[in-house]
Every structure is written in structure tokens, then in C-alpha cells.
Design a protein around this motif. Structure first.
Motif, PDB file in Angstrom:
ATOM      1  N   UNK A   1       0.795  -1.268  -0.072  1.00  0.00           N
ATOM      2  CA  UNK A   1      -0.102   0.017  -0.075  1.00  0.00           C
ATOM      3  C   UNK A   1       0.800   1.232  -0.259  1.00  0.00           C
ATOM      4  N   UNK A   2       1.922   1.165   0.875  1.00  0.00           N
ATOM      5  CA  UNK A   2       2.908   2.467   0.838  1.00  0.00           C
ATOM      6  C   UNK A   2       3.443   2.723  -0.438  1.00  0.00           C
ATOM      7  N   UNK A   3       4.065   1.546  -0.853  1.00  0.00           N
ATOM      8  CA  UNK A   3       4.754   1.819  -2.234  1.00  0.00           C
ATOM      9  C   UNK A   3       3.533   2.107  -3.435  1.00  0.00           C
ATOM     10  N   UNK A   4       2.457   1.726  -3.311  1.00  0.00           N
ATOM     11  CA  UNK A   4       1.451   2.101  -4.365  1.00  0.00           C
ATOM     12  C   UNK A   4       0.912   3.229  -4.192  1.00  0.00           C
ATOM     13  N   UNK A   5       1.056   4.028  -3.209  1.00  0.00           N
ATOM     14  CA  UNK A   5       0.425   5.202  -2.880  1.00  0.00           C
ATOM     15  C   UNK A   5       0.870   6.206  -3.700  1.00  0.00           C
ATOM     16  N   UNK A   6       0.036   7.023  -4.550  1.00  0.00           N
ATOM     17  CA  UNK A   6       0.487   8.351  -5.419  1.00  0.00           C
ATOM     18  C   UNK A   6       0.275   9.416  -4.664  1.00  0.00           C
ATOM     19  N   UNK A   7       1.002  10.322  -4.820  1.00  0.00           N
ATOM     20  CA  UNK A   7       0.877  11.775  -4.169  1.00  0.00           C
ATOM     21  C   UNK A   7      -0.290  12.635  -5.038  1.00  0.00           C
ATOM     22  N   UNK A   8      -0.269  12.290  -6.225  1.00  0.00           N
ATOM     23  CA  UNK A   8      -1.287  12.931  -6.810  1.00  0.00           C
ATOM     24  C   UNK A   8      -0.512  14.517  -7.422  1.00  0.00           C
ATOM     25  N   UNK A   9      -1.239  15.357  -8.021  1.00  0.00           N
ATOM     26  CA  UNK A   9      -0.628  16.582  -8.445  1.00  0.00           C
ATOM     27  C   UNK A   9      -1.401  16.925  -9.729  1.00  0.00           C
ATOM     28  N   UNK A  10      -0.730  17.683 -10.468  1.00  0.00           N
ATOM     29  CA  UNK A  10      -1.136  18.349 -12.037  1.00  0.00           C
ATOM     30  C   UNK A  10      -0.468  17.402 -12.960  1.00  0.00           C
ATOM     31  N   UNK A  11      -1.589  16.588 -13.646  1.00  0.00           N
ATOM     32  CA  UNK A  11      -1.218  15.776 -14.822  1.00  0.00           C
ATOM     33  C   UNK A  11      -0.479  16.740 -16.002  1.00  0.00           C
ATOM     34  N   UNK A  12       0.724  16.577 -16.278  1.00  0.00           N
ATOM     35  CA  UNK A  12       1.222  17.644 -17.238  1.00  0.00           C
ATOM     36  C   UNK A  12       1.267  16.911 -18.638  1.00  0.00           C
ATOM     37  N   UNK A  13       1.688  15.566 -18.607  1.00  0.00           N
ATOM     38  CA  UNK A  13       1.799  14.876 -20.096  1.00  0.00           C
ATOM     39  C   UNK A  13       1.367  13.477 -20.023  1.00  0.00           C
ATOM     40  N   UNK A  14       0.405  12.932 -20.726  1.00  0.00           N
ATOM     41  CA  UNK A  14       0.275  11.468 -20.849  1.00  0.00           C
ATOM     42  C   UNK A  14       0.919  10.956 -22.001  1.00  0.00           C
ATOM     43  N   UNK A  15       1.396   9.769 -21.563  1.00  0.00           N
ATOM     44  CA  UNK A  15       2.084   8.926 -22.815  1.00  0.00           C
ATOM     45  C   UNK A  15       1.547   7.612 -23.043  1.00  0.00           C
ATOM     46  N   UNK A  16       1.405   7.364 -24.258  1.00  0.00           N
ATOM     47  CA  UNK A  16       0.959   6.104 -24.688  1.00  0.00           C
ATOM     48  C   UNK A  16       2.201   4.918 -24.459  1.00  0.00           C
TER      49      UNK A  16
END
Ligand SMILES: [Zn+2]
Length: 410
Positions: free
Chosen positions: A343-358
Motif C-alpha cells: 500500500x505504501x509503495x502504491x500510494x501516489x501523491x497526485x498533483x497536476x497531470x502535465x503529459x500523458x504517454x501511450x
């Protein structure tokens, strides 16, 4: 119930290093770059499927087969990749888990220090609430596999924590160390190092929380632990030695206790250019922390590391690295749920999504050692414009994230 605030105003986990200056940011980037680079070489030699997928296979959170660069305050992250959650085998997950654990332990030890209760039966001046760092080590011959050594050291600890000397003898009305020292509990971690001459070297780091012990009682316990530990080692085929045994030192700050338990596995960072000139088979590398083994492999490509590393993975797999004595965590951190390593390792802090890559871009990035980390460095140092320049220079397809600061930059 709500625990103490774990996030700062930018929603960044306090347990992660949160750089406040260019210099701090550079240090953080260097560490991250090294961990990412080690994980990249680990993909090719690990025997664990989860580790092979860590930071490599997508988890669907961003979109099918996609991952994103997310900016949180001054720190950039990747979002959308699987994480393995291995405190033993993964340099990236381990750092995140250990930072969180070190923080928990520091807060628990601080709580212990301020909630000590004087005991009524005290007849001599007592120390109040104290905490001790106790290191238990053993010397052995090279031929041992890691798993039985691990078991032996863990059993040695159980031996110390049992029997009349520890629990007392009710029929005779004798108190054991547990009561005499006012033992509130302990937190222990198993640490593993590898010596190119002596092989695996598992040892224990314990933080022992006491209440109102007298100096005499403590001295008596230190002597008893040393004798019990040495007798146990001798009986189980370890070589008795002067420098190995039980060492005690008093905790002066709660942070120190957290680091002592949770932050020692990365090594002292003394591996530099001399490493490249070392030769593992010739036994000239000295004693290495596991991730220093990986670093040596990354720099030299010495295949002698591979069987050693895989034995390390096998010998530590599914074993607990950090253990709290029963009830201690709930007593000292009553308002906090215990998150698993995964759970700790998978936790994402979030924020502004700048670029999405395929997926195509992610595959291309994976083929270039260091590029995954460099993309984050570039976003942090040069902002959105430089990130776009880098992706363009590498001919990587990407889409504007919903929070990209300059939507017309593409
Ligand atoms: Zn991982």
C-alpha cells in the motif's frame, strides 16, 4: 479518526524528501536517478515477477497502457505504473517504504518519551522513559545460505525474549527483565549485508522502549543478553568473536531511532569509482548492502552478482523486515491505520497531470537507460516548456494532461 497531518500544503507526503532549495532538489534527483537506474538493471536479473513489472508495466490508473508525468509542488512523479512493494528487493519501493516506516517509528518513539508513567515500586532513581538501540550481530562461515542464517538470527532473538530471565518466575515470585526494566515494547528490523569474503551477514537492529529502569537493572540485562546471545550463536554453529555480539546505545532523538530501524539498508554510499575497479570474485569489495550489490552490477555488469542477488531475493522473500512487538503500534500510534508495504509503495501523491504517454512512448523510454528519471528531472528543473522540448527531441508521442500549465505549448 484522524492522525497527525501526513501531507503538507502541496499535498506532498511529509515522509518523502520534499526539497525546498535547488541544492536539496539536486540531491533528491541524484538519489532518485540512482534508484531508477538500479531498478532498470534489476528488471533483467530479478527472479520476482512483481519486481520485473515495477515502474515498467502500467496499472491502468491513467488509461490502458498509459502513464503520465505528474507535477506535485516542485516534485515530478510518474503515475500509472505498477509498483512491486518489495522492501527487500526494489531500490525504488524500498526507499519509499523505509522513509514512511522511519517516520512512523520516529513518531512512535517520541510518543513513548512523553507518555512515561513513574512506577510505584521504584526504589532507586530511575531513568524515566528511555529508548535503546540494540544491535545483534553474528559471525559465520561463508558457505551458509541466507535463509537458514536469517532463521538462526530470528530464533536467537526469540531466545532472548523468552525464559524466566525475561518473563520472570511467578511461582518463585521473581520479576523478569520485562517488568524490572518496564519494557513497553520493541521495534526490530532484520538487516542483511553481503561480504565478498564472508557471505551473508544478517543482523538485527532493535529499538527497545523502557520505562523507569535503574542503571543497575539495565547493566544486569545487558550482561545477560550478551551471554545468552553468545551461547545461542555457539550452539548453532556461529563463530564466537569479540567484535560481534550485542551492542547497546541510548537513543537521543526519536528521528535517530527511526533511521536506525528503517534507513540502513542502502549502504553508506561509499561506493564510487573504486567499485568499478573492484572484483567480486577476488573478494575485494568488502561488505556491501544489497543495493550496493546492484550498483556494482550496474557499473560493471559482473555476472557473478546474478546468483548472489537471486539468492538474496529467495532468502528474503515474504519475510518481514520490520516487526513491532505485539500491541505497541496501536498503543503509540492509536489513530493511524497500518498500511502494508504494498500500500505504501502504491500510494501516489497526485498533483497536476502535465503529459500523458501511450504504450509506444513508454516502450521507447524504457529502452534508454536513465531516461525515465531524466524526464522527471527536466520537468522539475525546466518546467513544462523544457519537458516538452525533451519529449520532442526524443520523438516521443504524448498528449497534454488536463493540468498542463501552457496548453498552447504543444
Ligand atoms: Zn518496486
Amino acid at each position: 479518526a484522524e492522525g497527525p497531518p501526513r501531507y503538507d500544503a502541496n499535498n506532498v507526503l511529509q515522509t518523502q524528501e520534499n526539497p525546498r532549495s535547488e541544492q536539496e532538489s539536486a540531491v533528491r534527483q541524484e538519489r532518485r536517478g540512482k534508484r531508477f537506474a538500479q531498478r532498470e538493471v534489476l528488471w533483467s536479473i530479478t527472479s520476482l515477477e512483481r519486481v520485473r513489472k515495477c515502474g515498467r508495466t502500467t496499472n491502468g490508473n491513467v488509461g490502458d497502457g498509459m502513464a503520465a508525468v505528474v507535477m506535485n509542488g516542485t516534485v515530478a512523479h510518474w503515475s500509472g505504473f505498477c509498483s512491486c512493494g518489495s522492501i527487500w528487493a526494489c531500490p525504488v519501493c524500498s526507499a519509499k517504504i523505509r522513509a514512511t516506516r522511519a517516520d512512523e517509528i520516529a513518531r512512535a518513539v517520541a510518543q513513548h518519551m512523553i507518555t512515561s508513567q513513574p512506577t510505584e515500586q521504584a526504589t532507586a532513581p530511575t531513568a524515566g522513559a528511555t529508548a535503546w538501540m540494540v544491535t545483534l550481530t553474528a559471525r559465520h562461515k561463508r558457505k551458509h545460505d541466507l535463509a537458514p542464517l536469517f532463521d538462526a538470527v530470528a530464533n536467537g532473538w526469540r531466545k532472548l525474549m523468552s525464559g524466566p530471565a525475561w518473563v520472570g518466575d511467578k511461582r518463585r515470585g521473581e520479576l523478569g527483565e520485562r517488568d524490572l526494566l518496564g519494557v513497553r515494547g520493541y521495534i526490530r528490523s532484520m538487516e542483511v549485508t553481503y561480504g565478498t569474503r564472508n557471505g551473508w551477514h544478517p543482523h538485527l537492529h532493535v529499538v527497545l522502549l523502557l520505562n523507569n529502569e535503574t542503571a543497575e537493572q539495565l547493566a544486569y540485562a545487558m550482561d545477560r543478553w550478551d551471554r545468552t546471545w553468545r551461547a545461542f550463536l555457539k550452539k548453532h554453529g556461529f563463530e564466537p568473536s569479540k567484535e560481534h555480539g550485542v551492542k547497546w546505545s541510548k537513543v537521543t532523538t526519536a528521528e535517530e531511532a527511526g533511521e536506525y530501524i528503517a534507513k540502513v539498508q542502502e549502504g553508506k554510499g561509499h561506493l564510487g569509482s573504486e567499485l568499478a575497479r573492484g572484483d567480486m570474485k577476488a573478494g575485494r569489495l568488502g561488505t556491501l548492502a544489497p543495493f550496493e550489490l546492484l550498483e556494482y552490477f550496474r557499473i560493471t555488469g559482473d555476472m557473478a552478482v546474478v546468483p548472489v542477488w537471486q539468492e538474496y531475493e529467495k532468502g528474503t522473500h515474504r519475510r518481514r523486515a520490520i516487526t513491532w512487538s505485539r500491541g505497541l503500534r496501536a498503543q503509540l500510534l492509536p489513530d493511524e491505520d497500518e498500511l502494508s508495504d504494498e500500500d505504501v509503495a502504491a500510494e501516489e501523491v497526485g498533483g497536476e497531470v502535465w503529459a500523458v504517454m501511450p504504450a509506444d512512448s513508454l516502450r521507447a523510454i524504457r529502452r534508454v537507460p536513465g531516461l525515465q528519471a531524466r524526464i522527471l528531472d527536466t520537468a522539475e528543473n525546466g518546467g513544462f516548456v523544457e519537458l516538452v522540448n525533451l519529449l520532442t527531441a526524443w520523438h516521443l508521442a504524448w498528449d497534454l494532461g488536463p493540468d498542463a500549465p501552457q496548453k498552447n505549448a504543444n
